[in-house]
Structures are given as C-alpha cells and as structure tokens.
Design an enzyme around this catalytic site. Structure first.
Site, PDB file in Angstrom:
ATOM      1  N   ASP A   1      22.365   0.910  16.420  1.00 46.07           N
ATOM      2  CA  ASP A   1      23.391   0.931  17.461  1.00 46.07           C
ATOM      3  C   ASP A   1      23.500  -0.468  18.068  1.00 46.07           C
ATOM      4  OD1 ASP A   1      24.709   3.429  19.350  1.00 46.07           O
ATOM      5  OD2 ASP A   1      24.660   1.409  20.192  1.00 46.07           O
ATOM      6  N   ILE A   2      24.730  -0.900  18.306  1.00 42.18           N
ATOM      7  CA  ILE A   2      24.973  -2.252  18.820  1.00 42.18           C
ATOM      8  C   ILE A   2      24.547  -2.386  20.282  1.00 42.18           C
ATOM      9  CG2 ILE A   2      27.336  -1.929  19.712  1.00 42.18           C
ATOM     10  CD1 ILE A   2      28.076  -4.544  18.236  1.00 42.18           C
TER      11      ILE A   2
ATOM     12  N   ASN B   1      27.048  13.535  20.345  1.00 40.22           N
ATOM     13  CA  ASN B   1      27.996  13.687  21.442  1.00 40.22           C
ATOM     14  C   ASN B   1      29.334  14.125  20.860  1.00 40.22           C
ATOM     15  OD1 ASN B   1      26.103  12.727  23.335  1.00 40.22           O
ATOM     16  ND2 ASN B   1      26.670  10.606  22.917  1.00 40.22           N
TER      17      ASN B   1
ATOM     18  N   GLY C   1      30.552  13.061  25.992  1.00 40.26           N
ATOM     19  CA  GLY C   1      30.311  11.626  26.113  1.00 40.26           C
ATOM     20  C   GLY C   1      30.593  10.845  24.850  1.00 40.26           C
ATOM     21  N   GLN C   2      31.408  11.414  23.941  1.00 41.76           N
ATOM     22  CA  GLN C   2      31.713  10.721  22.686  1.00 41.76           C
ATOM     23  C   GLN C   2      32.727   9.607  22.936  1.00 41.76           C
ATOM     24  OE1 GLN C   2      33.250  13.246  19.559  1.00 41.76           O
ATOM     25  NE2 GLN C   2      33.134  11.623  18.025  1.00 41.76           N
ATOM     26  N   SER C   3      32.398   8.390  22.488  1.00 44.13           N
ATOM     27  CA  SER C   3      33.312   7.253  22.673  1.00 44.13           C
ATOM     28  C   SER C   3      33.881   6.737  21.359  1.00 44.13           C
ATOM     29  CB  SER C   3      32.606   6.116  23.411  1.00 44.13           C
ATOM     30  OG  SER C   3      31.512   5.637  22.657  1.00 44.13           O
TER      31      SER C   3
ATOM     32  N   HIS D   1      28.853  11.054  14.539  1.00 48.86           N
ATOM     33  CA  HIS D   1      27.623  10.279  14.331  1.00 48.86           C
ATOM     34  C   HIS D   1      26.465  10.967  15.030  1.00 48.86           C
ATOM     35  CE1 HIS D   1      29.960   8.726  17.737  1.00 48.86           C
ATOM     36  NE2 HIS D   1      28.803   8.562  18.364  1.00 48.86           N
TER      37      HIS D   1
ATOM     38  N   HIS E   1      23.074  10.132  16.916  1.00 50.30           N
ATOM     39  CA  HIS E   1      22.228   9.111  17.533  1.00 50.30           C
ATOM     40  C   HIS E   1      20.766   9.488  17.276  1.00 50.30           C
ATOM     41  CE1 HIS E   1      25.182   7.226  20.408  1.00 50.30           C
ATOM     42  NE2 HIS E   1      25.789   8.395  20.270  1.00 50.30           N
TER      43      HIS E   1
END
Ligand code: AMP
Length: 113
Positions: free
Chosen positions: A31-32, A86, A92-94, A99, A101
C-alpha cells in the site's frame, strides 16, 4: 478491464509497482500509504468495483490464500495480521477495484472504527 482504473493499471504492470506475489488471477503489492508497519493489498487482475460484484467464490478464496501466503513471507503468520475488505461508502472504500488489505507488524485495535 477498465482502462483508467488505477488498480487495473497496476495489475497490467503499467505502473512501477513491484509485486509481492502474482498468480494468473491475482497480484499483491504494498500500500502506498501504509497504516501499519506492514500493509499490502491483494487484488484480482480482473476488474470488479467491489466485493459485491464478484460471483466466483474461488476468486475470493484465491485472494485470501495469496493474502495468507504473503503475510507469511512478510513474517506475520505467527505474530498475526488483519485482513480487511472495505466495501462502498460506509465501508470506507476509496478505490473502486476490489482489494484485500493485509496489515500487521503491530498489535491491531478492536473495534476498528
Ligand atoms: P480503500 O480505501 O479500502 O479503497 O483502500 C485503497 C487503498 O489503496 C488505500 O490504502 C491507498 O493507500 C491505496 N493506494 C492508492 N493508490 C495506490 C497506489 N498507487 N499504490 C498502492 N496503493 C495505493
């Protein structure tokens, strides 16, 4: 395939994002913006906006097995880790490409909020 989708582009190797693992149907990468000392994502190569759209239970299984296996190679299998998907706004999915986490390297809190 979604040409403009960020995670589709990562899965196709169009961005300089190293894979922690890859298979025919899934890839894993860091994750960035890590929320724990270890934080990586597992995605399907095929585009699904969210978990809601996946029909094949085996694909969900493949994502989770890759999450487990990379957690082990990252040294978290014994100490522990958290897997989170999410989904949509309240989840809370952006990024609208499903995906998993995987977070670890510290003690996780509960409830997650
Ligand atoms: P979510 O909020 O559950 O949709 O998670 C999206 C995750 O994608 C966030 O944790 C972001 O930090 C992560 N992310 C966004 N862009 C990138 C990128 N280019 N490479 C790796 N992770 C990313």
């Amino acid at each position: 395939m979604a040409d403009a989708c960020l995670f589709c582009r990562i899965a196709r190797g169009e961005l300089p994002v190293p894979f922690l693992a890859e298979s025919v149907r899934c890839v894993a990468f860091r994750d960035i913006s890590p929320q724990a000392p270890k934080h990586f994502l597992v995605i399907p190569r095929e585009h699904f906006d969210s978990l809601n759209e996946i029909k094949d239970p085996a694909l969900v299984g493949e994502m989770m097995i890759m999450a487990r296996d990379v957690a082990a190679t990252e040294g978290m299998d014994v100490s522990g880790y958290r897997t989170v998907i999410n989904t949509n706004a309240d989840g809370g999915q952006s990024v609208s490409h499903v995906h998993v986490h995987v977070l670890g390297g510290r003690k996780m809190h509960w409830p997650p909020g």
